[in-house]
Design a protein around this motif. Structure first.
Motif, PDB file in Angstrom:
ATOM      1  N   GLN B 528       0.403  11.362   0.939  1.00 24.56           N
ATOM      2  CA  GLN B 528      -0.542  10.744   0.019  1.00 24.56           C
ATOM      3  C   GLN B 528      -0.926  11.670  -1.131  1.00 24.56           C
ATOM      4  N   PHE B 531       1.148  11.067  -3.841  1.00 18.59           N
ATOM      5  CA  PHE B 531       1.202   9.652  -4.182  1.00 18.59           C
ATOM      6  C   PHE B 531       2.489   9.001  -3.686  1.00 18.59           C
ATOM      7  N   GLN B 533       5.364   9.799  -3.921  1.00 21.18           N
ATOM      8  CA  GLN B 533       6.510   9.909  -4.808  1.00 21.18           C
ATOM      9  C   GLN B 533       7.572  10.767  -4.138  1.00 21.18           C
ATOM     10  N   ASP B 594       2.088  -0.853   8.157  1.00 16.63           N
ATOM     11  CA  ASP B 594       0.905   0.009   8.192  1.00 16.63           C
ATOM     12  C   ASP B 594       0.315  -0.092   9.602  1.00 16.63           C
ATOM     13  N   PRO B 595       0.290   1.021  10.320  1.00 19.24           N
ATOM     14  CA  PRO B 595      -0.157   0.940  11.716  1.00 19.24           C
ATOM     15  C   PRO B 595      -1.612   0.523  11.857  1.00 19.24           C
ATOM     16  N   ASP B 596      -2.367   0.623  10.794  1.00 17.33           N
ATOM     17  CA  ASP B 596      -3.785   0.298  10.894  1.00 17.33           C
ATOM     18  C   ASP B 596      -4.085  -1.162  10.614  1.00 17.33           C
ATOM     19  N   LYS B 597      -3.110  -1.825  10.025  1.00 16.80           N
ATOM     20  CA  LYS B 597      -3.392  -3.166   9.555  1.00 16.80           C
ATOM     21  C   LYS B 597      -2.996  -4.167  10.623  1.00 16.80           C
ATOM     22  N   GLN B 598      -3.915  -5.019  10.928  1.00 21.19           N
ATOM     23  CA  GLN B 598      -3.605  -6.102  11.866  1.00 21.19           C
ATOM     24  C   GLN B 598      -2.754  -7.105  11.131  1.00 21.19           C
TER      25      GLN B 598
END
Lengths: 1029, 780
Positions: B528, B531, B533, B594-598
């Motif tokens: 992160q 970014f 890249q 994304d492991p955090d997103k349901q």
């Protein structure tokens, strides 16, 4: 089915070959011949130097049992005495070679950082987490403990001196060294058990003795040497067992048969209890056992189903039950020794932690009601408790931070308030204040669906969320969570959260209806935006002491959105209210939890390492590992090229042989009718299978890998090489070699001489002996062998004249700090190259963080905020760090994006205004005590905690330096630093993280001034954060 | 051996004989001669059916055929054909026609009911629009399927102007019904092909019907075929490949006959098509590949086969199964490049030269041809999916803490660099005549917006620790020799003259003067702080062919040089083809959830075979027509169970065989091998990759595997009932047919669209994980 058909063909072919051979008396059962071509009976008697087997016996042998032709009893207990004498000589030789100057180096080498460190933790009984099972570490500890190690030395970094603190490191190194010594006789016996000549077995043992890599590993406090000896022992036991098995039904279930089977099981258990690499050994034994069982199944004459079942059960018991029991027993010891809390706690669940001394919690009231003072814990991560402290977010709303904090602390305490204040039951008036719920007629329980406010008792603010992006995670579905308000403030709508109980995660029927301590798992849904209080394994930057980020997420995963109440007190719930505590996990619960954590941690070690390598580079010995370097000496793990390349060549030769053999077999050539051919194929095939199973699985691993992961595979490759040698020089008839034993001896001797010579040449790198630059360069055949020749002096005499501390690579030794201080100051910062007020917008469009709706209240602090002595100032700088004129800033407003950055450095000024360099190892404790008098927040109960942010203040700090200028890169100390050896799990190892961070801080404290400037942000950013609000 | 196998594999004849023995067929007598005559007449018309083969192989079959009739003649006489007898004879045409008619009905019925963009129509419709507008775009899937979508749009008279935003209503002028029907066609074709495949696998007639019914009455297949998606095409391709393979396999004793060649090339063609739709097609390719390897291996073991014949077999397969599919695949890309001639959203993924040849692009327009000191340029990495050399004010958080240098795909001012003379030469004079740069010259690169020099030093790169970090350091005057880079020309598409660096056409490497390493941008993403890249490093390995170390000048401006048109050289097709393919792979692997997103849409591999979850294809508003992607429970659960049972059956026979119990004839072994084991293998090949894959997966990824599971189910039913009494067969098949059709009918609203409140359909919500409605589950 494909297999079935091919087997059928094979059976037919075997029958063909048998009938075409001259000895038609023994028509084989197709079934026994089919699965392994190696089993078909041979028309030729095995031409080994056997003691004239009688024709009758041979014919009997050829009868229809499952035993293999061409195999004799190689029981290693029945060897001639001369063999044992040779073995003894080899053992003494190995001891001499392995133990030579075992005391050097006299400081911490490579992963001794970890394994030595674990020993001291075992002695102190402090729980830690490591990705390896405990057996070898326990034995290392035992060796150290017997030698009087008290666990005070912390093995913090490579190069840390052993002598002065009086660490009994030699005794600790003796354990791996003895394991390394034993490897040689075991190799000897394994080769004997496989039916090799004594000369071959001697050669094999010597190749192990003079293997630089194995030697290097065996002289240090590392796990690989015990692992190797356990693997080798398993291989020996299983080879002996296979030999017994192949002798047929007469030997089945005999004492020797049982002995070696049980030993194989124990060997597997030991290997697995040292490192999980033992799983590959299990795969090797398991696949060969399946083949044995298959062959047994095909023997319809002598093996009834009852006997087969007996075979099956015996193997299942010895090869599954024994290793598993042994493995679990090791963990039982592990848990018994580690009874105190330590730095590994954070990896384990609360239930697990409650089994450690002092970590157990007192029983708490089970019913949670409005007005309860609670601590709220995150379920899925071990981040800890919902926490707040009087520090502000430097980004976003700039309101007070909310984090997850792993330790118990007054700052974790929250008061549960109802959405509205209660009405007095007698007067009918609204009771105001946070104590309003303390004397109602009945406690107002917090039920599913209730809307509550969470009041942070020590800072008098409420949990709050709004449409501002989270501090670290830049996802549009995650909002910032802050603490907002002041004492007496009634709060606003953004403070409201709805409790949603997740029924299938909550135990007990009542806990599914209303919130109960520990039993109820719930979500906290933010009423205004619908997002859910959320946390994940993302660390906040230094300004929040790397605590875990808490956000409010729309559509976060369920496990990460779950919370539960751990501590609970309410004035209305007295002494006798119903209490609850964690359910203590039993051994199996703890065992299984630890296995899962180990697996996860192991899989997470993916960051690349300066000395790592990938599997394709191992068999060709492309690169080694720099273990240690100091005082113009170096320890570099590198194999003996002769041993590596010859063993690899043997594997390649076998694979080529097998490929051609399969092609010829499909063309119905009768190669397999020769018993020597079959034995060659089967015996070497077994070893090559062992090599393959210990080698190829590494290709699937994403984690960082090192050369020493090849060692078990290397061991099998060396066996294959020796077997190949044995066959070509002593067993294959018709080449004219077998008939001349002198060729066997001469070849073996010359191979050995060559290997020993090469070993001798490279030995300074293994022992850490004195060497010269020219000799080193002469041996650096490839650029990829990256040992550093420049570290050695031009000739040996120079060692006497040189000062030990002037070494370039000794940056981390304490005595070098004086040398460092004398380094010239960094060059002046370059003038800005180009005036441009524009900062870059890297990925997203110019953020709308500030004008986002929903921030209640402005940035300035409320009046009653209790913060002592802070520098508050906003500076605007351009991208080069030049301070911008406030008028210019006004002009630019709206045109450019302002990013908040905290690249200030912290200086400490003494009474006269002179800057003080940070002392080695950080600021002394009395400074901390000074700060303790400024009650920013109550001090932590566990003072040892990794985190002390709440005790720090900004006293004496003047954060006004510009952004650090680019540092002169030539001759930078950093470049020397990166060349240094790093232990394998550098900055990666699970349980080392906290210490690592501390070590890194300490190390940077020592660095030169230029370095310190470049890095100033690394320390004390908490203060800097405050300073800029 | 060979003769042995010949009898073993001639299952075709056996099958014919077996198929006649069907329950439900009247045993009325038929004269033998007319049958054969009829078939001879029919042969040219129905060349694909087994009648053709029954003629070629008539020596064996005719006596078989005659026998029952002869016996029956005693009682009834074989004089006339009864109606049922005719049906029996013509079943191979009648049954598939009826099934297809049902398929047409179920797949097309009210297909235009929902006028909104549903689920991935948003993607594929948009890609179709790109073809109509001829704009270059980038996507992870090969182009053939999307070209077809474009074609359907063209046929529907659509001009490509609609954006296909998810959940939007289709505009009046867009005939989405036609576009959907076009896709549904592929779903319909699956049914007759499944029928003939089952026949070719030597299943008995009731099993053939069962398999066809299971494919026809499969709610998820129905639903997925009714939208503008690629999955119906993928499924069609998979089914077609298996069909062609089974045909080819049946012909293996008629090698080098025209029909044999025909089916060999048809197999190759369908492999090519299915791979050009989605790369999942590679799995069915692997199935055919494994079969071919085994086939050739057996032929290799056949000592009686002359080497020339063996070579002929190898050559035929290389041509038919490797070269033909490759040509088809490449042809689809050729078509892709030929159609997409305008600059569009996918430009940046391609090489500079390719971009320069697109209409409406900025790249290469009005750029001076040759590079001189003082030129302002952007540098494009020539590796697959390479970006532009980039730097920004943010610094590395570790290592040197100097300014970051990355590779970045999007155009912005931070991609601009100046070519400057090195510090040992005379400083750049803006007034002097332009001095050109050639091979071997030592230069400095100055970042335009921060003024710092491109710099490298002996510090490990942030991610690839084995390589050196590249940073931006100093300024015009401050700095050292570590800012010096030597230009090494690799090749030039336009000229042999290496004394000049040319815009777009010259590929060069930048060698760090002090360290001797090369500037490289592999496809490693920074965390992160960078970014995400691409990391730029300096690698010590001198590999001239490593395209990740190759750079070319993309944008170039220099006031003192005349503008030219450097984009006149075309990049070769082969290069573009490989480039685009590698970029596709890379970004496919980057589709990590994304492991955090349901993610309520995504599902895991273990959920598919047990029908654990479905998928809501649109919003669950009461006002719109709702579609739920869920299979027929019997088909899913039955087929999954059959996989395990089949494994047990095989183990059972193997163990008994090893114990010396010979109970299976070679014919039966062959039947298990080709009709049971290969479908199971196909299932594994289509399923296991999704277990290993890290990318986000959805329920529809299981559909090709499901087809193989259905075949396995068919095999097992066939196998277990092969020697059972007819009455038992009637009952069991009757029950199976009824349940399959009944469940299909029960669940048909989720495929045809649910109108009104979702609560009305709560009777379908058997489990809480089947999110058909928001109500409570019926079970569990």
């Amino acid at each position: 089915m494909a297999r079935k058909q091919s087997q059928q063909q094979q059976a037919t072919k075997a029958a063909d070959t048998a009938s075409s051979g001259f000895s038609a008396s023994a028509a084989p059962t197709p079934s026994s011949a089919a699965p392994m071509a190696a089993r078909a009976p041979s028309p030729q008697p095995p031409a080994v130097k056997a003691a004239k087997p009688s024709k009758a016996k041979e014919a009997a042998k050829r009868k229809q049992d499952y035993g293999s032709i061409g195999v004799k009893d190689y029981d290693i207990f029945l060897l001639p005495v001369s063999d044992y004498q040779i073995m003894l000589v080899l053992t003494i030789l190995a001891a001499a070679v392995r133990l030579f100057r075992i005391y050097q180096p006299t400081s911490v080498v490579f992963d001794e950082v970890h394994f030595g460190g674990f020993a001291s933790k075992y002695i102190k009984g402090k729980f830690f987490m490591d990705v390896h099972p405990p057996l070898a570490k326990l034995l290392i500890t035992l060796a150290g403990w017997l030698a009087g190690f008290d666990g005070k030395f912390d093995f913090k970094e490579i190069g840390k001196d052993y002598l002065e603190p009086g660490v009994p490191y030699v005794a600790m190194r003796m354990f791996p060294a003895i394991c390394g010594v034993l490897l040689a006789p075991i190799m000897f016996l394994t080769l004997k058990a496989a039916g090799c000549r004594t000369m071959t077995a001697t050669m094999g043992a010597c190749l192990i003795i003079f293997e630089n890599g194995l030697l290097t590993q065996a002289r240090l406090i590392l796990l690989d040497s015990p692992l190797m000896v356990a693997t080798a022992f398993t291989a020996m036991a299983f080879t002996s067992f296979t030999n017994q098995h192949e002798l047929g039904p007469s030997k089945a279930f005999s004492a020797t048969w049982w002995f070696w089977l049980v030993m194989t099981g124990l060997g597997l258990g030991t290997t697995l209890s040292i490192k999980w690499v033992g799983l590959f050994t299990i795969a090797w034994v398991g696949s060969l056992t399946l083949i044995q069982l298959w062959v047994l199944l095909g023997d319809t004459k002598t093996v009834t189903m009852r006997i087969w079942a007996k075979h099956f059960m015996a193997r299942a018991f010895c090869l599954i039950v024994i290793p598993l029991t042994f493995y679990m027993a090791m963990f039982a010891i592990h848990f018994a020794v580690l009874h105190n809390p330590g730095d590994g706690d954070g990896f384990m669940s609360s239930e697990f932690q409650s089994t450690l001394n002092n970590k157990g919690m007192k029983d708490v009231a089970v019913d949670v009601a409005m007005g309860s003072k609670v601590s709220i814990r995150h379920v899925n991560t071990q981040g800890g408790y919902l926490h707040s402290h009087p520090l502000m977010y430097p980004t976003g709303s700039k309101q007070q931070q909310i984090t997850l904090y792993p330790h118990k602390d007054e700052n974790n305490m929250w008061l549960l308030e109802n959405q509205t204040q209660p009405i007095h039951h007698q007067t009918g008036e609204q009771i105001n204040g946070t104590a309003a719920w303390n004397d109602l007629p009945a406690p107002a329980y917090v039920k599913n669906g209730d809307v509550i406010r969470l009041y942070h008792t020590s800072t008098h603010r409420r949990l709050h969320s709004h449409d501002v992006r989270a501090p670290v995670t830049e996802a549009d579905w995650q909002n910032e969570v802050s603490a907002y308000g002041y004492d007496g403030f009634d709060g606003d709508a953004n403070d409201l959260f709805r409790v949603e109980i997740i029924k299938h995660k909550s135990t007990s029927a009542i806990a599914k209806e209303r919130v109960r301590t520990i039993q109820t798992k719930f979500k906290l849904v933010h009423i205004m935006s619908g997002c859910v209080l959320f946390s994940h394994k993302v660390k906040l930057p230094d300004w929040a002491s790397e605590q875990q980020e808490v956000t409010c997420a729309r559509g976060g995963t369920l496990p990460n959105s779950l919370w539960y109440v751990e501590y609970n007190e309410h004035p209305m719930l007295g002494e006798h209210a119903e209490k609850v505590n964690y359910a203590k996990p039993g051994f199996f619960g703890k065992f299984w939890e630890l296995q899962k954590v180990m697996w996860k941690t192991n899989a997470g070690l993916v960051e690349s390492h300066a000395w790592d390598s990938r599997p394709p580079s191992w068999p060709i010995l492309r690169r080694g590992i720099n273990f240690w370097g100091r005082n113009h000496l170096q320890v570099y793990l590198m194999g003996n090229p002769i041993v590596w390349w010859s063993s690899t060549a043997a594997v390649v030769a076998y694979v080529l042989f097998k490929g051609i053999a399969i092609l010829r077999w499909q063309r119905s050539c009768s190669d397999y009718s020769s018993s020597t051919f079959k034995r060659f194929d089967y015996e070497i095939g077994t070893s090559v299978l062992g090599w393959a199973l210990h080698y190829f699985p590494f290709y699937l691993m994403a984690r960082q890998l090192f050369l020493h992961h090849y060692f078990p595979a290397l061991y099998f490759a060396v066996i294959a090489f020796c077997q190949l040698f044995d066959f070509t020089t002593a067993r294959i008839p018709g080449l004219g070699i077998r008939e001349n034993p002198i060729i066997n001896k001469a070849t073996a001797t010359s191979v050995l001489i060559l290997a020993i010579l090469v070993f001798y040449l490279f030995s300074p790198l293994a022992y850490g002996n004195q060497w010269t630059k020219s000799e080193c360069k002469r041996l650096k055949l490839f650029d990829t062998w990256d040992f550093d020749c420049n570290t050695f002096p031009v000739n040996y005499a120079d060692y006497g004249t040189m000062k030990p501390s002037s070494s370039k690579s000794a940056t981390q030794t304490p005595q070098s700090s004086s040398a460092k201080a004398k380094q010239p100051p960094p060059p002046p910062p370059p003038p800005p190259a180009r005036e441009q007020g524009q900062a870059q917008v890297p990925l997203q469009e110019a953020g709308n963080e500030r004008q986002a709706a929903g921030i209640s209240g402005s940035v300035p602090l409320p009046d009653n905020q209790k913060l002592l002595k802070r520098e508050e100032r906003v500076e605007y700088r351009d991208q080069d760090g030049n301070v911008l004129d406030p008028e210019l800033v006004k002009e630019l407003e709206g045109k450019v994006e302002f990013k908040t950055r905290y690249e200030t450095r912290t200086r400490v000024v003494d009474a006269f205004g002179n800057e003080i360099q940070e002392p080695q190892g950080g600021w002394s404790k009395d400074l901390d005590q000074d700060q303790a008098r400024d009650p920013v927040a109550p001090p932590h109960p566990d003072v040892e905690g990794a985190d002390s942010e709440t005790k720090r203040s900004s006293k004496q700090l003047i954060p006004d330096d510009p952004i650090p200028p680019p540092v002169e890169s030539q001759e930078g100390a950093r470049e020397a630093e990166v060349k240094e050896p790093k232990h394998a799990s550098n900055r990666n190892e699970a349980s080392m993280k906290n210490e690592e961070a501390a070590a890194a801080e300490a190390a940077s404290g020592e660095e030169s001034q230029g370095q310190a400037q470049a890095q100033a942000t690394d320390h004390k950013v908490a203060e800097a954060a405050e300073a800029f609000v | 051996m060979a003769t042995d196998r010949a009898t073993a594999v001639s299952g075709a004849d056996l099958g014919d004989a077996r198929r006649r023995n069907v329950p439900g067929v009247d045993i009325a007598a038929t004269p033998p001669a007319p049958i054969v005559d009829d078939k001879k007449k029919l042969a040219p018309k129905v060349g694909f059916s087994n009648t053709f083969r029954s003629i070629t192989g008539s020596n064996l079959t005719t006596p078989f055929r005659k026998a029952p009739c002869m016996r029956r003649r005693i009682g009834h006489g074989c004089h006339q054909k009864s109606f049922l007898q005719v049906l029996d004879e013509w079943e191979f045409l009648i049954a598939p026609i009826i099934f297809t008619a049902f398929a047409i009905f179920t797949r097309l019925f009210r297909i235009g009911r929902s006028p909104i963009v549903t689920w991935d129509e948003a993607h594929f419709g948009k890609f179709g629009s790109h073809y109509l507008k001829q704009e270059f775009y980038f996507d992870v899937h090969p182009p053939l399927g999307k070209i077809m979508v474009g074609l359907s749009g063209l046929l529907a008279g659509y001009n490509g102007s609609f954006e296909f935003k998810s959940g939007e209503t289709y505009p009046e002028e867009l005939n989405y019904t036609f576009m959907r029907a076009f896709n549904a066609f592929f779903g319909i074709v699956c049914i007759p092909m499944a029928y003939y495949t089952a026949r070719e696998l030597n299943f008995k007639r009731p099993t053939v019907w069962l398999v066809t019914l299971m494919v026809l009455c499969e709610n998820s297949y129905t639903t997925i075929s009714r939208f503008i998606l690629l999955d119906s095409m993928l499924l069609c391709g998979t089914v077609a490949t298996v069909f062609c393979w089974s045909k080819f396999h049946r012909l293996q004793h008629e090698s080098f006959e025209p029909e044999w060649f025909f089916w060999l090339f048809m197999t190759g063609l369908s492999i090519g098509c299915v791979c050009s739709v989605k790369l999942v097609g590679l799995f069915v390719t692997a199935l055919v590949g494994l079969y071919t390897v085994e086939d050739l291996w057996n032929k290799f073991g056949n000592l009686k086969m002359p080497p020339t014949e063996l070579a002929g077999h190898v050559a035929a397969r290389v041509v038919g199964l490797i070269i033909v599919p490759l040509l088809v695949y490449m042809f689809s890309f050729a078509l892709h490049f030929a159609i997409l001639q305008n600059s569009g959203p996918g430009d940046a993924q391609m090489s500079s030269l390719f971009q320069a040849n697109l209409r409406g692009t900025e790249v290469g327009k009005n750029s001076p041809l040759e590079l001189a000191y003082g030129s302002k340029v952007t540098l494009k990495n020539m590796g697959y999916g390479g970006g532009l050399l980039h730097s920004h004010v943010q610094t590395y958080p570790e290592g040197s803490n100097q300014q970051q240098v990355t590779c970045y795909h999007h155009k912005d001012a931070n991609n601009d660099w100046y070519f400057y003379p090195n510090r040992d030469e005379t400083p750049y004079d803006a007034e002097a005549d332009p001095r050109f740069i050639g091979d071997g010259e030592v230069i400095r690169l100055i970042h335009s917006s921060t003024g710092r020099n491109l710099h490298s030093h002996d510090i490990p790169a942030p991610i690839s620790k084995g390589q050196k970090e590249v940073s931006c350091y100093g300024n015009l005057t401050i700095g050292d020799a570590k800012d010096h880079w030597k230009v090494e020309v690799v090749r030039d598409a336009a000229s042999r003259d290496r004394s000049r660096i040319r815009t777009l056409t010259t590929a060069f490497r930048l060698r760090h003067k002090a360290l001797g390493c090369y500037l490289r941008a592999g496809n490693t993403n920074l965390p992160q702080w960078g970014f995400k890249q691409i990391e730029v490093t300096c690698t010590k390995e001198n590999k001239p062919r490593d395209t990740y170390t190759h750079w070319n000048v993309e944008a170039h401006s220099n006031d003192k040089l005349p503008p030219g048109d450097p984009g006149q050289y075309k990049s070769p097709f082969w290069h573009d083809f490989v480039h685009l393919n590698v970029a596709m792979m890379t970004s496919n692997n980057a589709l990590v959830p994304d492991p955090d997103k349901q993610d309520d849409l995504a599902s895991k591999w273990w959920q598919w075979p047990i029908l654990h979850v479905g998928l809501r294809m649109c919003s669950w508003d009461d006002k719109i027509v709702k579609y739920f992607l869920l299979g027929n429970p019997l088909v899913y659960w039955g087929s999954t169970v059959s996989l395990g049972v089949f494994g047990l059956v095989v183990v059972w026979y193997l163990l008994r065989w090893q114990r010396g119990i010979k109970e299976l004839s070679p014919k039966e072994i062959d039947h298990i091998h080709y009709s049971g084991f290969y479908p199971l293998l196909g299932w594994f090949l289509h399923y296991i990759p999704f277990v290993v894959m890290a990318r986000v997966t959805y329920v529809h990824h299981y559909y090709p595997a499901l087809y193989f599971a259905i075949l396995t189910f068919g095999f097992l039913t066939d196998w277990f009932l092969r020697n059972k009494k007819p009455i038992m067969q009637y009952v069991i098949f009757g029950v199976l047919y009824t349940i399959v059709v009944g469940l299909y009918a029960l669940f048909i609203p989720i495929s045809w669209g649910m109108e009104g409140s979702n609560r009305e359909y709560n009777y379908l919500k058997w489990f809480s994980t089947w999110r058909i409605t928001d109500g409570e589950a019926l079970l569990g």
